[in-house]
Design a protein around this motif. Structure first.
Motif, PDB file in Angstrom:
ATOM      1  N   ALA A   1       0.828  -1.204   0.000  1.00  0.00           N
ATOM      2  CA  ALA A   1       0.000   0.000   0.000  1.00  0.00           C
ATOM      3  C   ALA A   1       0.868   1.262   0.000  1.00  0.00           C
ATOM      4  CB  ALA A   1      -0.928   0.001   1.217  1.00  0.00           C
ATOM      5  N   ARG A   2       1.961   1.231   0.753  1.00  0.00           N
ATOM      6  CA  ARG A   2       2.861   2.399   0.759  1.00  0.00           C
ATOM      7  C   ARG A   2       3.514   2.578  -0.612  1.00  0.00           C
ATOM      8  NH1 ARG A   2       5.508   6.311   2.911  1.00  0.00           N
ATOM      9  NH2 ARG A   2       7.775   6.526   2.923  1.00  0.00           N
ATOM     10  N   LEU A   3       3.945   1.493  -1.222  1.00  0.00           N
ATOM     11  CA  LEU A   3       4.555   1.582  -2.548  1.00  0.00           C
ATOM     12  C   LEU A   3       3.564   2.164  -3.553  1.00  0.00           C
ATOM     13  CD1 LEU A   3       6.839   0.936  -4.561  1.00  0.00           C
ATOM     14  CD2 LEU A   3       5.851  -1.361  -4.790  1.00  0.00           C
ATOM     15  N   GLN A   4       2.343   1.696  -3.523  1.00  0.00           N
ATOM     16  CA  GLN A   4       1.359   2.181  -4.487  1.00  0.00           C
ATOM     17  C   GLN A   4       0.994   3.643  -4.235  1.00  0.00           C
ATOM     18  OE1 GLN A   4      -1.770  -0.845  -4.430  1.00  0.00           O
ATOM     19  NE2 GLN A   4      -0.788  -1.834  -6.177  1.00  0.00           N
ATOM     20  N   ARG A   5       1.036   4.087  -2.983  1.00  0.00           N
ATOM     21  CA  ARG A   5       0.820   5.519  -2.712  1.00  0.00           C
ATOM     22  C   ARG A   5       1.933   6.357  -3.329  1.00  0.00           C
ATOM     23  NH1 ARG A   5      -0.791   3.658   2.436  1.00  0.00           N
ATOM     24  NH2 ARG A   5       1.245   4.167   3.317  1.00  0.00           N
ATOM     25  N   LEU A   6       3.167   5.861  -3.236  1.00  0.00           N
ATOM     26  CA  LEU A   6       4.290   6.584  -3.829  1.00  0.00           C
ATOM     27  C   LEU A   6       4.157   6.636  -5.350  1.00  0.00           C
ATOM     28  CD1 LEU A   6       7.173   5.188  -1.594  1.00  0.00           C
ATOM     29  CD2 LEU A   6       6.343   7.549  -1.633  1.00  0.00           C
ATOM     30  N   TYR A   7       3.736   5.524  -5.960  1.00  0.00           N
ATOM     31  CA  TYR A   7       3.463   5.554  -7.400  1.00  0.00           C
ATOM     32  C   TYR A   7       2.424   6.630  -7.711  1.00  0.00           C
ATOM     33  CZ  TYR A   7       5.630   0.900  -8.191  1.00  0.00           C
ATOM     34  OH  TYR A   7       6.495  -0.163  -8.304  1.00  0.00           O
ATOM     35  N   GLY A   8       1.336   6.625  -6.940  1.00  0.00           N
ATOM     36  CA  GLY A   8       0.233   7.542  -7.215  1.00  0.00           C
ATOM     37  C   GLY A   8       0.607   9.010  -7.078  1.00  0.00           C
ATOM     38  N   GLU A   9       1.513   9.308  -6.144  1.00  0.00           N
ATOM     39  CA  GLU A   9       1.943  10.696  -5.971  1.00  0.00           C
ATOM     40  C   GLU A   9       2.678  11.207  -7.187  1.00  0.00           C
ATOM     41  OE1 GLU A   9       4.259  10.666  -2.434  1.00  0.00           O
ATOM     42  OE2 GLU A   9       2.546  10.254  -1.107  1.00  0.00           O
ATOM     43  N   ARG A  10       3.345  10.315  -7.899  1.00  0.00           N
ATOM     44  CA  ARG A  10       4.129  10.717  -9.069  1.00  0.00           C
ATOM     45  C   ARG A  10       3.404  10.473 -10.393  1.00  0.00           C
ATOM     46  NH1 ARG A  10       6.512  10.001  -4.772  1.00  0.00           N
ATOM     47  NH2 ARG A  10       8.447  11.054  -4.219  1.00  0.00           N
ATOM     48  N   MET A  11       2.363   9.665 -10.330  1.00  0.00           N
ATOM     49  CA  MET A  11       1.567   9.374 -11.534  1.00  0.00           C
ATOM     50  C   MET A  11       0.091   9.505 -11.182  1.00  0.00           C
ATOM     51  SD  MET A  11       3.695   6.223 -13.243  1.00  0.00           S
ATOM     52  CE  MET A  11       2.969   6.563 -14.834  1.00  0.00           C
ATOM     53  N   PRO A  12      -0.361  10.706 -10.925  1.00  0.00           N
ATOM     54  CA  PRO A  12      -1.735  10.899 -10.453  1.00  0.00           C
ATOM     55  C   PRO A  12      -2.803  10.442 -11.449  1.00  0.00           C
ATOM     56  CG  PRO A  12      -0.703  12.999 -11.014  1.00  0.00           C
ATOM     57  CD  PRO A  12       0.386  11.967 -11.018  1.00  0.00           C
ATOM     58  N   ALA A  13      -2.446  10.292 -12.737  1.00  0.00           N
ATOM     59  CA  ALA A  13      -3.417   9.857 -13.720  1.00  0.00           C
ATOM     60  C   ALA A  13      -3.715   8.360 -13.604  1.00  0.00           C
ATOM     61  CB  ALA A  13      -2.947  10.175 -15.127  1.00  0.00           C
ATOM     62  N   TRP A  14      -2.850   7.624 -12.887  1.00  0.00           N
ATOM     63  CA  TRP A  14      -3.071   6.189 -12.723  1.00  0.00           C
ATOM     64  C   TRP A  14      -4.245   5.948 -11.788  1.00  0.00           C
ATOM     65  CZ3 TRP A  14       1.448   2.266 -12.453  1.00  0.00           C
ATOM     66  CH2 TRP A  14       2.181   2.332 -13.633  1.00  0.00           C
ATOM     67  N   PRO A  15      -4.878   4.768 -11.885  1.00  0.00           N
ATOM     68  CA  PRO A  15      -5.978   4.441 -10.962  1.00  0.00           C
ATOM     69  C   PRO A  15      -5.518   4.480  -9.519  1.00  0.00           C
ATOM     70  CG  PRO A  15      -5.857   2.865 -12.765  1.00  0.00           C
ATOM     71  CD  PRO A  15      -4.623   3.700 -12.841  1.00  0.00           C
ATOM     72  N   THR A  16      -6.378   4.881  -8.635  1.00  0.00           N
ATOM     73  CA  THR A  16      -6.071   4.931  -7.206  1.00  0.00           C
ATOM     74  C   THR A  16      -6.020   3.527  -6.647  1.00  0.00           C
ATOM     75  OG1 THR A  16      -7.189   7.039  -7.024  1.00  0.00           O
ATOM     76  CG2 THR A  16      -6.782   5.829  -4.969  1.00  0.00           C
ATOM     77  N   ALA A  17      -5.010   3.268  -5.792  1.00  0.00           N
ATOM     78  CA  ALA A  17      -4.874   1.919  -5.200  1.00  0.00           C
ATOM     79  C   ALA A  17      -6.006   1.661  -4.232  1.00  0.00           C
ATOM     80  CB  ALA A  17      -3.531   1.802  -4.486  1.00  0.00           C
TER      81      ALA A  17
END
Length: 377
Positions: free
Chosen positions: A361-377
């Motif tokens: 979950a922490r890894l996917q939050r970090l992805y999302g912060e840098r790729m906000p267009a991606w689906p939310t985890a």
């Protein structure tokens, strides 16, 4: 492959029984779940196909062997460069090592570059190849720096490692699963357990020398081929304990679990060396033992103190001192109620703070912060 949006690259054999493969499985799945599939590029080996597809994930394995690890790394990197040319839609490339990282950071494209620093070859290789020239190590260190400075996101499982790096890094801990207790294995007497790899920095020799001071068996579940155990078997014979050391190799999880679940104590006698104390580490053997409710007796190193508290989840002892390790074991053997309390506290600590679900979950939050267009985890 040409439509892949995500790449996870690791200069490791996958799958395998090593802890690195467990980590790759968790984090690669986290990436591909978020991206809708992708490409996993890893090392191959006997019994593994060079290509396979699992749902929306393609796995490409570099199969060519070489006389030296650096020769194989060069070939692995060249193949990765060619694969990158076939990925025009790539949006994120997650890599674990400079052999994967250099082709990625040098490739044209605006994909997100994520460097997952679990180890630094410039520090680890001298332990495996003592004759490696310093000039070559300096070149490898330069490769690591290029990857670190070019990465858009740097993650690591250990705060010790994060503090050492010359760029900001986010700590994403390793994790463990809490599983039901397995049936007792086929050994009719109490035993200590060491499981994991057999590299010099693991301190298996310290464990053997400690057991020579005790009237107790040691089970070693090595994650590697039995040929790697030859020097340790010779040491056990020299110490006169070969009959009390029970070896198992590359066990699948369902066969390893009973040995882990029913051990009196689990040992992690890491050496006090640059690989552990300067680079840092996050041993899965510690977390998985704690998750099983088994107290750990481990070396008192900063990276280990990130995972467990002395006297609460197990015991920490001075590294490289078999006598101190044996004394700590002997005291815990004399107080079974203390072992039970520590084991329960260790399991509760993992459940609260160190599960794979929390790390993913922490890894996917970090992805999302840098790729906000991606689906939310």
């Amino acid at each position: 492959m040409r439509g892949a949006r995500a790449l996870y690259a690791a200069f490791d054999r996958f799958p395998s029984r090593k802890g690195s493969a467990v980590h790759i499985d968790r984090f690669a799945r986290a990436l591909f779940e978020r991206s809708g599939g992708g490409l996993l590029y890893v090392l191959g080996g006997e019994g593994l196909p060079s290509y396979q597809r699992e749902g929306d994930v393609e796995i490409v394995r570099y199969m060519r062997e070489a006389d030296h690890v650096l020769e194989r790394a060069a070939g692995y990197g060249a193949r990765l460069s060619a694969l990158l040319d076939e990925l025009p839609d790539l949006e994120i490339a997650h890599f674990r090592d400079p052999w994967s990282g250099l082709p990625i950071v040098e490739h044209d494209g605006d994909h997100l570059k994520v460097y997952e620093v679990n180890g630094l070859p410039s520090i680890e290789l001298p332990f495996l190849y003592p004759a490696i020239p310093n000039a070559l190590l300096e070149q490898i260190a330069e490769m690591e720096l290029r990857c670190l400075h070019a990465a858009d996101l740097v993650i690591t499982p250990s705060q010790v490692t994060a503090d050492r790096l010359p760029v900001p890094a986010h700590v994403v801990p390793n994790g463990a699963e809490l599983r039901p207790r397995s049936e007792r294995p086929a050994l009719d007497r109490p035993y200590l357990l060491y499981f994991g790899a057999l590299q010099p920095w693991q301190g298996v020799d310290t464990a053997l020398r400690a057991v020579a001071r005790l009237e107790l068996d040691l089970v070693i579940c090595a994650s590697v081929h039995q040929r790697r155990a030859k020097p340790y078997r010779k040491l056990a014979e020299k110490l006169g304990i070969e009959a009390r050391v029970h070896w198992h190799f590359a066990l699948p999880e369902e066969e390893l679990a009973p040995w882990r679940d029913h051990a009196l104590l689990s040992l992690a006698p890491l050496r006090d060396c640059s690989r552990n104390a300067v680079q840092g580490c996050a041993p899965l053997k510690i977390l998985e033992s704690m998750a099983a409710g088994v107290p750990v007796v481990a070396s008192d190193l900063p990276a280990v103190r990130e995972l467990l508290t002395d006297g609460v989840h197990g015991r920490l002892v001075a590294p490289d001192r078999p006598g101190e390790l044996a004394r700590a074991i002997r005291v815990l053997l004399d107080y079974p109620e203390e072992r039970e309390r520590m084991g329960a506290a260790a399991r509760a600590h993992v459940q609260a703070h160190l599960t794979w679900d929390a790390s993913v979950a922490r890894l996917q939050r970090l992805y999302g912060e840098r790729m906000p267009a991606w689906p939310t985890a």
